[in-house]
Design a protein around this motif. Structure first.
Motif, PDB file in Angstrom:
ATOM      1  N   TYR A 379      -8.705  -2.043-127.885  1.00  0.00           N
ATOM      2  CA  TYR A 379      -8.429  -1.214-126.455  1.00  0.00           C
ATOM      3  C   TYR A 379      -7.376  -0.405-126.670  1.00  0.00           C
ATOM      4  CZ  TYR A 379     -11.804  -4.705-124.898  1.00  0.00           C
ATOM      5  OH  TYR A 379     -13.067  -5.612-124.851  1.00  0.00           O
ATOM      6  N   GLN A 380      -6.809   0.071-127.835  1.00  0.00           N
ATOM      7  CA  GLN A 380      -5.550   0.587-127.966  1.00  0.00           C
ATOM      8  C   GLN A 380      -5.887   2.282-127.964  1.00  0.00           C
ATOM      9  OE1 GLN A 380      -6.829  -0.776-130.421  1.00  0.00           O
ATOM     10  NE2 GLN A 380      -6.394  -0.251-132.500  1.00  0.00           N
ATOM     11  N   PHE A 381      -4.908   2.861-127.359  1.00  0.00           N
ATOM     12  CA  PHE A 381      -4.944   4.329-127.504  1.00  0.00           C
ATOM     13  C   PHE A 381      -4.709   4.498-129.002  1.00  0.00           C
ATOM     14  CE2 PHE A 381      -2.982   5.084-123.357  1.00  0.00           C
ATOM     15  CZ  PHE A 381      -4.095   5.572-122.689  1.00  0.00           C
ATOM     16  N   THR A 382      -5.440   5.848-129.299  1.00  0.00           N
ATOM     17  CA  THR A 382      -5.360   6.201-130.786  1.00  0.00           C
ATOM     18  C   THR A 382      -4.640   7.378-130.742  1.00  0.00           C
ATOM     19  OG1 THR A 382      -7.560   5.619-131.287  1.00  0.00           O
ATOM     20  CG2 THR A 382      -6.536   7.294-132.699  1.00  0.00           C
ATOM     21  N   PRO A 383      -3.498   7.543-131.714  1.00  0.00           N
ATOM     22  CA  PRO A 383      -2.614   8.444-131.490  1.00  0.00           C
ATOM     23  C   PRO A 383      -3.103   9.919-132.233  1.00  0.00           C
ATOM     24  CG  PRO A 383      -2.031   7.341-133.498  1.00  0.00           C
ATOM     25  CD  PRO A 383      -2.922   6.594-132.597  1.00  0.00           C
ATOM     26  N   TRP A 390       3.664   4.317-132.136  1.00  0.00           N
ATOM     27  CA  TRP A 390       3.763   3.791-130.790  1.00  0.00           C
ATOM     28  C   TRP A 390       2.773   4.098-129.835  1.00  0.00           C
ATOM     29  CZ3 TRP A 390       3.908   7.207-126.685  1.00  0.00           C
ATOM     30  CH2 TRP A 390       4.133   8.385-126.991  1.00  0.00           C
ATOM     31  N   VAL A 391       2.007   4.965-130.005  1.00  0.00           N
ATOM     32  CA  VAL A 391       0.955   5.150-128.963  1.00  0.00           C
ATOM     33  C   VAL A 391      -0.073   4.081-128.860  1.00  0.00           C
ATOM     34  CG1 VAL A 391      -1.248   6.633-128.526  1.00  0.00           C
ATOM     35  CG2 VAL A 391       1.051   7.810-129.070  1.00  0.00           C
ATOM     36  N   SER A 392      -0.323   3.487-130.208  1.00  0.00           N
ATOM     37  CA  SER A 392      -1.337   2.245-130.279  1.00  0.00           C
ATOM     38  C   SER A 392      -0.782   1.151-129.607  1.00  0.00           C
ATOM     39  CB  SER A 392      -1.539   2.137-131.613  1.00  0.00           C
ATOM     40  OG  SER A 392      -2.564   3.229-132.161  1.00  0.00           O
TER      41      SER A 392
END
Length: 462
Positions: A379-383, A390-392
């Motif tokens: 469910y993490q953001f993808t840079p 850090w985005v993840s």
């Protein structure tokens, strides 16, 4: 609310909560910051603590401790739309489940007598659940901005000069997710005196004796229409761009949850295709609740072309003619573009969206679907730039994850597998990141054979 003996006993039998095993990191206030203290945020916080991750902050913008999440203010349906048998925030502990709570208060036979869970009962249950798991929540705290700290962590701005540094952020902020209400251009110019979105707090008592227009025909639109009618609106007109309503009727075979469990493993093209074919629907009881009123009208094939505020009313030009109303409510759902979300706007250009990753065939193109964040399996953001690791560290457990995971994340059906999946991934990330900081335990005292010397085989029979 006092502790329930049965729930307390179930937690005792699970054993004490594991000691926190994540080494403290200099320069951080928390290991995990959860934004939102509704059913998702509480379930995640409870699961993290049971996993031995205890430096967790739970923040909620609402300051009323009597109700968990936004159910009391924004849920206008009489019952939940999900099957009563679905696992909720109890996550495998039946003594913490809704059924245990419901039967303890209404008798063992009461469960069989209900078809679906009453919304008022769900609100009371979640308040009870929070009391049992003892999750501390900092209320009246709004996250205004997220940004990197330059060392792979996240700076969380809380208004004023308050800034806290955390290793991970979990956005568990419900239907608004990574965006906010979707306001069609036709009504974007209307003032709050004549217009509201279903995602807003609405004083329905102020609509008594007035004519109301509902733009949209999904479940939230019908629930708003019914609430206005029940509160005494003179007339309510609901407008749909479709030639017919999409109604969910009782019976039939429900979708297999296993399909949704495996959804993030599907190829991007298949995930896009399945989501592109999704049509917002309305439960039959929501339709019947509204149509029971003789002063309710449905306009089909009637998209709006314009809505002009004049003289304290709204003149609507629709495909089926011109109409005048005292108040307009948009039941038009939500968009999930991070650039439109205040706390994400400053880093939105670093977050990959679906349109950055996948180009659909011409007949399946959708600017709305393309603006959803493209999430990884945790469910993490993808840079957008691989160097922005850090985005993840920002995880999305809200409706903004639906394009990547196939169902509204944060709703009851998503908790059963979603919360364990998220917590397992966070635990793994901390272990891998901190592996160099974990040292094997040293033996207590010098080597000694005192306890077992007599049992060592000497090669000579006794």
């Amino acid at each position: 609310m006092s502790a329930d003996p049965t729930a307390s006993e179930s937690l005792r039998l699970l054993g004490p909560e594991p000691a926190g095993w994540v080494p403290p990191t200099d320069g951080t206030d928390h290991d995990v910051t959860i934004v939102g203290a509704g059913q998702s945020g509480l379930a995640i916080a409870h699961a993290l603590r049971r996993a031995g991750i205890d430096r967790v902050a739970v923040l909620d913008a609402a300051d009323d401790p009597r109700h968990v999440g936004s159910w009391a203010g924004l849920a206008r349906m009489k019952t939940l739309r999900t099957d009563k048998k679905l696992v909720g925030p109890e996550l495998g502990n039946p003594a913490l489940g809704f059924r245990a709570w419901f039967e303890a208060r209404n008798g063992i036979h009461a469960w069989a007598a209900i078809d679906r869970i009453a919304t008022a009962d769900w609100i009371a249950y979640l308040t009870w659940f929070q009391a049992q798991v003892r999750i501390p929540v900092r209320r009246g705290v709004r996250v205004t901005r997220l940004e990197p700290d330059g060392r792979g962590r996240i700076r969380v701005h809380l208004g004023g000069d308050t800034v806290e540094v955390t290793r991970k952020v979990i956005l568990a902020n419900g239907v608004e997710g990574t965006g906010g209400p979707r306001i069609p251009t036709e009504v974007a110019g209307l003032s709050p005196t004549v217009f509201a979105h279903t995602g807003s707090l609405i004083d329905f008592s102020a609509l008594r004796g007035r004519t109301v227009a509902i733009l949209g025909s999904a479940a939230s639109a019908f629930d708003a229409a019914a609430t206005a009618l029940e509160t005494g609106a003179a007339e309510v007109h609901l407008f749909s761009r479709r030639s017919d309503l999409v109604i969910v009727r009782p019976g039939g075979k429900p979708p297999a949850l296993a399909v949704f469990d495996a959804f993030p493993l599907l190829p991007d093209a298949e995930r896009w295709r399945r989501r592109a074919g999704f049509a917002a629907s309305t439960p039959l009881d929501s339709v019947v609740r509204a149509t029971a009123h003789p002063n309710f009208r449905i306009h089909l094939d009637a998209p709006w072309h314009d809505a002009v505020e004049t003289g304290g009313q709204v003149e609507v030009t629709a495909a089926d003619g011109t109409h005048t109303f005292d108040f307009v409510i948009a039941g038009t759902g939500y968009q999930h573009d991070p650039a439109t979300r205040p706390e994400l706007a400053g880093i939105a250009d670093r977050i990959a969206l679906w349109r950055d990753v996948y180009e659909p065939p011409a007949d399946l193109r959708s600017s709305q679907a393309g603006s959803f964040p493209y999430l990884g399996p945790a469910y993490q953001f993808t840079p957008r730039d691989p160097d922005d690791t850090w985005v993840s560290q920002i995880h999305v457990f809200n409706a903004g994850a639906s394009q990547s995971f196939g169902l509204p994340i944060g709703d009851v059906p998503s908790l059963r597998i979603g919360v364990p999946r998220l917590v397992e991934a966070i635990s793994r990330d901390f272990v891998l990141a901190d592996l160099h900081r974990f040292t094997p335990p040293a033996p207590a005292g010098p080597p000694s054979r005192e306890e077992y010397a007599h049992a060592v085989w000497s090669g000579v029979p006794a």
